[in-house]
Design an enzyme around this catalytic site. Structure first.
Site, PDB file in Angstrom:
ATOM      1  N   HIS A  11       0.727  -1.257  -0.224  1.00 55.85           N
ATOM      2  CA  HIS A  11       0.312  -0.303  -0.206  1.00 55.85           C
ATOM      3  C   HIS A  11       1.139   1.452  -0.147  1.00 55.85           C
ATOM      4  O   HIS A  11       2.294   1.066   0.646  1.00 55.85           O
ATOM      5  CB  HIS A  11      -1.231  -0.094   0.888  1.00 55.85           C
ATOM      6  CG  HIS A  11      -0.172   0.106   2.300  1.00 55.85           C
ATOM      7  ND1 HIS A  11       0.251   0.824   3.344  1.00 55.85           N
ATOM      8  CD2 HIS A  11      -0.231  -1.071   3.371  1.00 55.85           C
ATOM      9  CE1 HIS A  11       0.855   1.110   4.113  1.00 55.85           C
ATOM     10  NE2 HIS A  11       0.643  -0.546   4.262  1.00 55.85           N
TER      11      HIS A  11
ATOM     12  N   ASP B  31      -3.335 -19.195  12.373  1.00 56.73           N
ATOM     13  CA  ASP B  31      -2.514 -19.983  12.748  1.00 56.73           C
ATOM     14  C   ASP B  31      -2.344 -19.497  14.206  1.00 56.73           C
ATOM     15  O   ASP B  31      -2.618 -18.365  15.016  1.00 56.73           O
ATOM     16  CB  ASP B  31      -1.460 -19.713  12.432  1.00 56.73           C
ATOM     17  CG  ASP B  31       0.488 -20.102  12.905  1.00 56.73           C
ATOM     18  OD1 ASP B  31       0.875 -20.487  14.091  1.00 56.73           O
ATOM     19  OD2 ASP B  31       0.537 -21.035  12.454  1.00 56.73           O
TER      20      ASP B  31
ATOM     21  N   SER C 152       2.219  -4.895   6.596  1.00 60.11           N
ATOM     22  CA  SER C 152       1.822  -5.176   4.995  1.00 60.11           C
ATOM     23  C   SER C 152       2.755  -5.479   4.158  1.00 60.11           C
ATOM     24  O   SER C 152       3.893  -4.678   4.608  1.00 60.11           O
ATOM     25  CB  SER C 152       1.542  -2.976   5.258  1.00 60.11           C
ATOM     26  OG  SER C 152       0.136  -2.924   5.592  1.00 60.11           O
TER      27      SER C 152
END
Length: 404
Positions: free
Chosen positions: A214, A339, A354
């Site tokens: 991003h 997980d 990210s």
């Protein structure tokens, strides 16, 4: 005679329908005139062609194959091979430092002039996010340039500025305030930003990399930073601020002790930060093929990321939804952390993840981009092919679309 012609026509129509319904004929008609395939997948051409019906394949030369369906004329199919597309998955924690193009205005402060309180910059029409590129005909590259230009004006109050607003260039005149310490613009400015994220991939032959998934925006103006130059550095995760619903967590990280620069940042886009790595700065890993948007499917996958020091670990996630995009869009997948260890340690997806690469069926499928604020276990991811294109890596899009 009329009945005879009608009967003959009906018989021909029935014969045509029966012929078209025949499995052999259907197999023959479905054989493509041209197949485009990656080199590593060429061994599966026969399997694809022989899919159904009594079909045999004879390889005549590397670029063609003759296909025979029992009782029908042989049909030749052109086989076009394109190079395998492989990149090295990341997962490394990185620090990013960006130098903007020009000096950005991030806010304003007022001055007192008699009974009036105002900001000279704001009064002249400047806005947060504007980038100062020139003052009185002199180029502005850094904060010191602004200070120097204001000081050299002495008692002169009229300042002519060239600013960039988005992609447009404007010329604006500002009447400066003359305070006790000199000319005052009445604006807060800066030209650098930094943060922590995750390396998604790098291409070893050209050294191109992609990270974050991003755009990096200024923390005050929320405007994307236009990069003049920037660096990525090795980073180490020191602690985890665990995320909860409504309060996304965060990786607490510092630059590695050697503060080693890994490469140069050249682009900051809606798909992340891109540039070129310096040779031999990354640990060698085996290249992995990429999965294009139409290949990604709902189901189990892995996410590579760092949650302690510089150790890359693989964690179980599920791709809940994947949109088979034909055009670039940043939110291509919905993912959910499965997980138990990762959920215990981080609460799910947190800031700093990210760019973490997503692996499905031995291929790089995409990168983590956003967490859902109201559900820290879930978030968005983008497809890897759009990041590759932003990095300037040939994804053979025209060849693949032409073969579709």
């Amino acid at each position: 005679m009329d009945w005879g012609r009608k009967l003959a026509g009906m018989l021909l129509l029935v014969l045509f329908i029966l012929t078209m319904a025949n499995d052999k004929v259907q197999s023959y008609l479905q054989i493509p005139n041209e197949i485009t395939t990656f080199e590593s997948a060429s061994s599966y051409i026969e399997e694809m062609l022989e899919g159904s019906g009594q079909v045999t394949v004879k390889k005549e030369k590397p670029a063609s194959a003759t296909v025979e369906v029992g009782g029908l004329p042989p049909k030749q199919t052109s086989v076009k091979k394109i190079p395998d597309l492989k990149v090295i998955p990341g997962g490394d924690s990185i620090g990013v430092k960006l130098q903007s193009d020009g000096v950005m205005i991030v806010g304003f402060h007022d001055v007192v002039d008699g009974k009036e309180r105002f900001s000279p910059a704001k009064k002249a029409g400047l806005k947060p996010g504007d980038r100062i590129v020139e003052m009185n005909g002199n180029e502005i590259d850094k904060l010191e340039d602004v200070v120097h230009r204001l000081e050299e004006m002495n008692q002169e109050r009229r300042l002519t500025m060239k600013i960039k607003r988005n992609t447009d260039l404007h010329e604006i005149s500002v009447n400066l305030h003359q305070g006790k310490e000199g000319n005052v613009l009445g604006a807060y400015i800066r030209n650098a930003a930094s943060g922590v994220g995750t390396l998604t991939f790098y291409e070893p032959e050209q050294g191109k990399f992609g990270s974050l998934g991003h755009v990096i925006a200024d923390s005050d103006t929320k405007k994307p930073i236009t990069v003049e130059n920037g660096k990525i550095m090795r980073s180490s995760v020191t602690s985890i601020q665990r995320g909860t619903n409504g309060d996304p967590g965060e990786k607490q990280a510092t630059l590695a002790s050697d503060r080693e620069e890994l490469g140069e940042v050249t682009k900051n886009t809606s798909f992340g930060v891109f540039g070129k790595l310096d040779a031999d700065k990354m640990d060698p890993h085996k290249p992995m093929p990429v999965a294009f948007a139409q290949e990604v499917k709902p189901g189990p996958a892995k996410m590579l990321t760092v949650i302690e020091d510089e150790k890359i670990e693989a964690f179980d996630i599920e791709i809940v939804q994947s949109m088979p995009q034909m055009q670039a869009a940043s939110k291509g997948m919905v993912i959910k952390v499965k997980d138990e260890e990762l959920l215990e340690r981080t609460g799910g997806i947190i800031q700093g993840m990210s760019g973490s690469p997503i692996i499905q069926d031995g291929k790089i499928a995409g990168a983590v981009t956003h967490v859902f604020v109201n559900d820290s276990t879930s978030g968005y991811a983008c497809h890897i092919e759009w990041m590759l294109e932003e990095a300037g890596i040939d994804t053979f899009a025209e060849e693949r679309q032409g073969a579709a």
